[in-house]
Enzyme design. Structure first.
Site, short mmCIF file in Angstrom:
data_model
loop_
_atom_site.label_atom_id
_atom_site.label_comp_id
_atom_site.label_asym_id
_atom_site.label_seq_id
_atom_site.Cartn_x
_atom_site.Cartn_y
_atom_site.Cartn_z
N THR A 125 0.84 -1.20 0.00
CA THR A 125 0.00 0.00 0.00
C THR A 125 0.88 1.26 0.00
O THR A 125 1.79 1.36 0.82
CB THR A 125 -0.93 -0.02 1.23
OG1 THR A 125 -1.89 -1.06 1.03
CG2 THR A 125 -1.66 1.30 1.39
N HIS A 161 -7.20 -11.17 -1.35
CA HIS A 161 -6.61 -10.76 -0.08
C HIS A 161 -7.43 -11.38 1.06
O HIS A 161 -8.50 -10.89 1.40
CB HIS A 161 -6.60 -9.24 0.04
CG HIS A 161 -5.68 -8.70 1.09
ND1 HIS A 161 -5.20 -9.47 2.11
CD2 HIS A 161 -5.17 -7.46 1.27
CE1 HIS A 161 -4.42 -8.74 2.88
NE2 HIS A 161 -4.38 -7.50 2.40
N ASN A 194 -4.09 -10.51 6.86
CA ASN A 194 -3.86 -9.26 7.58
C ASN A 194 -5.07 -8.60 8.23
O ASN A 194 -5.13 -7.38 8.35
CB ASN A 194 -3.18 -8.25 6.64
CG ASN A 194 -1.76 -8.69 6.32
OD1 ASN A 194 -1.18 -9.51 7.03
ND2 ASN A 194 -1.20 -8.16 5.25
N TYR A 219 -8.21 -8.34 7.34
CA TYR A 219 -9.26 -7.70 6.54
C TYR A 219 -10.47 -8.61 6.43
O TYR A 219 -10.51 -9.66 7.09
CB TYR A 219 -8.68 -7.26 5.18
CG TYR A 219 -7.64 -6.18 5.35
CD1 TYR A 219 -6.30 -6.43 5.09
CD2 TYR A 219 -7.99 -4.94 5.85
CE1 TYR A 219 -5.34 -5.45 5.29
CE2 TYR A 219 -7.03 -3.95 6.07
CZ TYR A 219 -5.72 -4.21 5.79
OH TYR A 219 -4.78 -3.25 6.02
N ASN A 249 -3.87 -5.54 12.29
CA ASN A 249 -5.28 -5.09 12.36
C ASN A 249 -6.08 -5.85 13.39
O ASN A 249 -7.26 -6.17 13.18
CB ASN A 249 -5.92 -5.16 10.97
CG ASN A 249 -5.30 -4.16 10.02
OD1 ASN A 249 -5.19 -2.97 10.36
ND2 ASN A 249 -4.84 -4.63 8.88
C1 LIG Z 1 -3.17 -3.71 2.56
C2 LIG Z 1 -2.35 -3.73 3.59
C3 LIG Z 1 -1.98 -5.05 4.17
O1 LIG Z 1 -2.30 -6.10 3.56
O2 LIG Z 1 -1.36 -5.06 5.25
C4 LIG Z 1 -1.79 -2.48 4.19
C5 LIG Z 1 -2.62 -1.38 4.34
C6 LIG Z 1 -2.08 -0.20 4.88
C7 LIG Z 1 -0.75 -0.12 5.26
C8 LIG Z 1 0.06 -1.25 5.09
C9 LIG Z 1 -0.46 -2.43 4.56
#
Ligand SMILES: C=C(C(=O)O)c1ccccc1
Length: 373
Positions: free
Chosen positions: A25, A178, A181, A183, A238
């Site tokens: 990102t 994806h 992480n 999400y 996250n």
């Molecule tokens: C899409 C990201 C991920 O997969 O960790 C991400 C998003 C924001 C900052 C860093 C990484």
């Protein structure tokens, strides 16, 4: 003996080498529309065996950060066509990482300023990236999400399908789902973020249901040979958490084995952090995970990521622990990373201060080695 620098075919995609640019990102696509600067950035790095784009939102609801690109506006698809054309003209291959952030978002980024969505109304102890009134960017606390209604899930699955079709039509060689992480898809997988009592919560089978419905929809739309997936069994990114990751992700890879995917992308340890990070009582066994995938009949290439340097990467491929190695920060700072690794030359250090937001500085201005020895 297989080398990191050998070609490889991954499903329908032929690669010149096994060095991959990890999804990164960079927050340099205002309005979620890729631009000419983005095209230059990817073109500079086209000598990678494979480029994986930065995470790219499949819908407005799936958008969680300011100035990240999307796959849901016509102008964005035109922008991506510039990128894929530039990469292909430079002899490269590129897939797009398809992203729904779930709860890792902010009301101000959501359609009509609504709440971000998630499997359950559990706020993540995490941050997202917003653009301030003065145009500067900064990280802010993620907003309180709302739990998705079961009858909303078919619409999200359709968004993934539509985005996958749009990606191939925009010239991508394939897509990476994806599912890592913390999400949306990872939020459904992990018990720390999924307290649903319907068929999408509780058992491992239920928590993985949405992931496989998305894999089904995308492979049926564009073919399994152009479809890949990223998972992160023990990352705390996250606020992701599950106390029993080994059985959970063993179930996931055994299910993925049923598809002739292009590759499986594994983040080992904490994303961008300790490779030996642990969730639960025992260290995660990545070799056992891969063995379970193969035992279930899985044939996709195995891509590893997180903290690899030249020596670790060469060893991983030569020792048969991985088919591909993805590099993040090293590709930010070294557009010609493949040549540098091949010749074991000096590496540019990445500038953390310019990772997120801004323009060409720290993005397209890293030097290349004019004459590699
Ligand atoms: C899409 C990201 C991920 O997969 O960790 C991400 C998003 C924001 C900052 C860093 C990484």
């Amino acid at each position: 003996m297989t080398s990191l620098f050998d070609p490889l075919k991954i499903g329908d995609i032929q690669l010149a080498n096994r060095i991959v640019m990890a999804p990164l990102t960079r927050n340099r696509s205002p309005g979620a529309v890729p631009n000419t600067l983005n095209a230059a950035y990817y073109e500079q790095r086209a000598s990678a065996g494979l480029l994986i784009t930065e995470a790219t939102a499949i819908s407005h609801q799936g958008q969680g950060y300011a100035d990240v690109p999307g796959l849901y506006k016509p102008e964005a698809l035109a922008g991506w066509k510039q990128v894929t054309d530039a990469v292909h003209k430079a002899g490269g291959k590129i897939v797009v990482q398809m992203w729904h952030v779930g709860r890792i978002s902010h009301d101000t980024l959501q359609p009509d300023g609504g709440k971000p969505v998630a499997p359950s109304a559990i706020r993540a102890k995490s941050k997202t990236y917003l653009i301030n009134a003065d145009g500067s960017g900064s990280f802010a606390e993620t907003s309180e999400p709302r739990a998705l209604e079961k009858d909303e899930l078919p619409g999200i699955i359709e968004d993934y399908r539509r985005a996958a079709r749009a990606a191939v039509d925009a010239g991508f060689d394939g897509v990476e789902i994806h599912a890592a992480n913390g999400y949306l898809l990872d939020q459904f997988l992990r018990s720390g973020s999924n307290e649903r009592t319907d068929e999408y919560g509780g058992s491992i089978e239920n928590r993985a249901r949405l992931l496989f419905q998305v894999v089904d929809a995308i492979t049926n739309e564009i073919g399994a040979g152009r479809t890949a997936i990223r998972i992160s069994p023990v990352t705390p990114a996250n606020d992701a958490f599950d106390p029993n990751p080994q059985p959970l992700f063993t179930y996931v890879v055994e299910g993925l084995a049923k598809y002739d995917l292009s590759y499986i992308h594994i983040i080992e340890g904490a994303t961008g952090g300790a490779r030996d990070h642990q969730q639960g009582d025992t260290p995660f066994d990545y070799a056992a995970l891969r063995a379970a995938y193969h035992k279930a009949g899985g044939k996709a290439a195995w891509m590893v990521n997180n903290g690899y340097n030249r020596e670790l990467a060469i060893d991983a491929v030569e020792e048969g622990k991985a088919d591909l190695v993805a590099f993040g920060k090293l590709f930010i700072a070294n557009p010609d990373l493949v040549e540098r690794l091949k010749n074991d030359t000096v590496l540019n250090p990445p500038d953390q201060a310019t990772f997120y937001g801004g323009g060409a500085k720290g993005y397209t201005d890293y030097p290349v080695l004019e004459n590699v020895a």
